[in-house]
Design a protein around this motif. Structure first.
Motif, PDB file in Angstrom:
ATOM      1  N   SER A 134      -8.433  42.837  -3.689  1.00  0.00           N
ATOM      2  CA  SER A 134      -8.558  41.933  -4.836  1.00  0.00           C
ATOM      3  C   SER A 134      -7.987  40.543  -4.545  1.00  0.00           C
ATOM      4  CB  SER A 134      -7.851  42.527  -6.059  1.00  0.00           C
ATOM      5  OG  SER A 134      -8.452  43.753  -6.388  1.00  0.00           O
ATOM      6  N   THR A 262     -10.796  46.491 -13.337  1.00  0.00           N
ATOM      7  CA  THR A 262     -10.358  45.202 -12.783  1.00  0.00           C
ATOM      8  C   THR A 262      -8.858  45.191 -12.570  1.00  0.00           C
ATOM      9  OG1 THR A 262     -12.215  43.814 -13.465  1.00  0.00           O
ATOM     10  CG2 THR A 262     -10.144  42.681 -13.122  1.00  0.00           C
ATOM     11  N   SER A 289     -16.978  32.617  -3.476  1.00  0.00           N
ATOM     12  CA  SER A 289     -16.715  33.900  -4.135  1.00  0.00           C
ATOM     13  C   SER A 289     -15.479  33.848  -5.039  1.00  0.00           C
ATOM     14  CB  SER A 289     -16.556  35.004  -3.085  1.00  0.00           C
ATOM     15  OG  SER A 289     -15.380  34.788  -2.341  1.00  0.00           O
ATOM     16  N   ILE A 290     -14.986  32.630  -5.303  1.00  0.00           N
ATOM     17  CA  ILE A 290     -13.797  32.511  -6.161  1.00  0.00           C
ATOM     18  C   ILE A 290     -14.110  31.676  -7.399  1.00  0.00           C
ATOM     19  CG2 ILE A 290     -11.477  31.460  -6.299  1.00  0.00           C
ATOM     20  CD1 ILE A 290     -10.990  32.496  -3.488  1.00  0.00           C
ATOM     21  N   ALA A 307     -13.081  39.022 -15.859  1.00  0.00           N
ATOM     22  CA  ALA A 307     -13.536  39.174 -14.472  1.00  0.00           C
ATOM     23  C   ALA A 307     -14.403  40.416 -14.286  1.00  0.00           C
ATOM     24  CB  ALA A 307     -12.320  39.254 -13.545  1.00  0.00           C
ATOM     25  N   THR A 313     -13.785  36.810  -7.351  1.00  0.00           N
ATOM     26  CA  THR A 313     -12.353  36.951  -7.612  1.00  0.00           C
ATOM     27  C   THR A 313     -11.951  35.771  -8.487  1.00  0.00           C
ATOM     28  OG1 THR A 313     -12.045  37.860  -5.407  1.00  0.00           O
ATOM     29  CG2 THR A 313     -10.086  36.992  -6.498  1.00  0.00           C
ATOM     30  N   TRP A 314     -11.201  36.033  -9.540  1.00  0.00           N
ATOM     31  CA  TRP A 314     -10.767  34.960 -10.428  1.00  0.00           C
ATOM     32  C   TRP A 314      -9.316  34.619 -10.114  1.00  0.00           C
ATOM     33  CZ3 TRP A 314     -13.334  33.963 -15.607  1.00  0.00           C
ATOM     34  CH2 TRP A 314     -14.666  34.390 -15.594  1.00  0.00           C
ATOM     35  N   GLY A 334      -9.668  40.834  -9.865  1.00  0.00           N
ATOM     36  CA  GLY A 334     -10.916  41.203  -9.187  1.00  0.00           C
ATOM     37  C   GLY A 334     -11.369  42.570  -9.660  1.00  0.00           C
ATOM     38  N   ASP A 335     -12.655  42.708  -9.891  1.00  0.00           N
ATOM     39  CA  ASP A 335     -13.218  43.995 -10.320  1.00  0.00           C
ATOM     40  C   ASP A 335     -13.011  45.009  -9.194  1.00  0.00           C
ATOM     41  OD1 ASP A 335     -15.014  46.179 -10.710  1.00  0.00           O
ATOM     42  OD2 ASP A 335     -16.190  44.962 -12.099  1.00  0.00           O
ATOM     43  N   LYS A 339     -15.954  43.998  -6.098  1.00  0.00           N
ATOM     44  CA  LYS A 339     -15.392  43.438  -4.857  1.00  0.00           C
ATOM     45  C   LYS A 339     -14.346  44.376  -4.257  1.00  0.00           C
ATOM     46  CE  LYS A 339     -14.856  40.481  -1.557  1.00  0.00           C
ATOM     47  NZ  LYS A 339     -15.883  40.422  -0.495  1.00  0.00           N
TER      48      LYS A 339
END
Ligand code: 2RA
Length: 356
Positions: A134, A262, A289-290, A307, A313-314, A334-335, A339
């Protein structure tokens, strides 16, 4: 010819997410997608990209003709079957813990170390644990720029990290306490669960060692030496291997929270080079991807509920640590099924296919 892809563990929580990911891809580089599961699930028909596919039973022959086999099964199943798939000519991309720390098996996050996919003497590539994973895209990007030296991490892990039983348990616990006035103390959650017939604690058959509803549980994984959990050691060992920093200082505390899916992480990261919040934001915002969500004045920060269900990824709450030079505090979500598991496994498979 386009490669043949197999998915082993097609009917589990991660397998189901994998099929969602396959469905959502505009195009895929596969000539065939083969679904494989235990004898119990074999024969089921699942729809993948508009096509009905019958699930095959896990046997050595099902790997004949397969180029890449993704494994989403328990450690002991992977330990036995990934080498069998490899011996039949497939490259196994394994999401279990069976091979992650094997020096002859690369541990890959495509945003961080995609070049490792070709360095696979056993024909096996590992996917990291969802907790480590994550934060890897964010930490990899920051490391490239600012030279990561140390990580202190606290996780806030979702119930689905413990698979479908974890999800079922959390829903059952929530149902057992919902609508009840347990008072300003929240009452005795364990007693409320027991009264409702919901198991409490590992001995009673819960995937969690304590109630998760109305609670947080500072434990995930199995007991290791000196009070550490397996999950905390995975964060340390896997982060070092993925980032390619064998001496990276890492200390983690892993905590389960009553979130369905998440994982979130609070990260204290120290760098060898000078770092500012603005410079870090710029680096993170440039990563495809962010998602950077970091405006506290507007009440903007990442949460699991935002998210979940997505690929990125947040990252937010980025602050310069007040008493630690070249150190940032950040919050990452991150889920863990996407991910953290299925998506990364699939991206590794795509990377292998692209590498030829
Ligand atoms: C968990 N990281 O959340 C584990 C699952 N692999 O329990």
């Amino acid at each position: 010819d386009k490669p043949v892809l197999a998915l082993v563990g097609a009917t589990g929580a991660v397998g189901t997410t994998m099929i969602n990911i396959l469905d959502s891809r505009e195009s895929v580089p596969w000539s065939e997608i083969r679904l494989i599961a235990s004898a119990r699930s074999a024969g089921k028909v699942l729809r993948v990209r508009g096509e009905d596919i019958t699930v095959l039973e896990l046997k050595p022959e099902v790997f004949d003709g397969v180029d890449i086999a993704m494994f989403d099964v328990p450690d002991e199943v992977s330990a036995e079957w990934a080498p069998i798939a490899a011996s039949r000519g497939a490259i196994a991309v394994d999401n279990s813990g069976a091979f992650r720390m094997d020096p002859d098996v690369p541990l890959v996050v495509p945003e961080v170390n995609p070049e490792k996919v070709t360095d696979r003497p056993k024909g096996i590539i590992s996917n990291p644990n969802c907790t480590t994973l994550s934060m890897m895209a964010a930490m990899g990007a920051l490391h490239r720029e600012f030279d990561l030296q140390a990580l202190v991490v606290a996780s806030y892990q979702a119930a689905s990290g413990a698979g479908q039983p974890g999800v079922d348990q959390l829903y059952a616990e929530i149902a057992a306490v919902a609508g009840k006035d347990l008072g300003v103390t929240g009452g005795d959650v364990a007693a409320a669960l027991t009264a409702a017939g919901v198991p409490v604690g590992s001995d009673a058959g819960s995937p969690f060692p304590a109630p998760l509803a109305l609670n947080v549980v500072p434990w995930a994984g199995s007991v290791k030496e000196d009070g550490w959990s397996s999950e905390e050691l995975k964060v340390r060992n896997e982060a070092r291997k993925i980032l390619g920093i064998p001496e990276l200082k890492v200390s983690a505390t892993c905590v389960r929270v009553p979130v369905v899916t998440t994982h979130a992480l609070s990260v204290h990261a120290t760098f060898g080079r000078e770092v500012t919040v603005d410079a870090a934001r710029k680096v993170l915002a440039a990563q495809p991807s962010i998602v950077l969500r970091d405006d506290p004045e507007k009440g903007e920060w990442p949460t699991p509920s935002e998210a979940v269900g997505g690929d990125p990824t947040w990252v937010g709450r980025i602050r310069q640590a007040l008493d630690f030079p070249n150190t940032l505090e950040l919050f990452v979500c991150g889920d863990n099924l996407r991910k953290g598991a299925a998506l990364n496994t699939y991206e590794v498979a795509e990377t292998v296919a692209a590498a030829g």
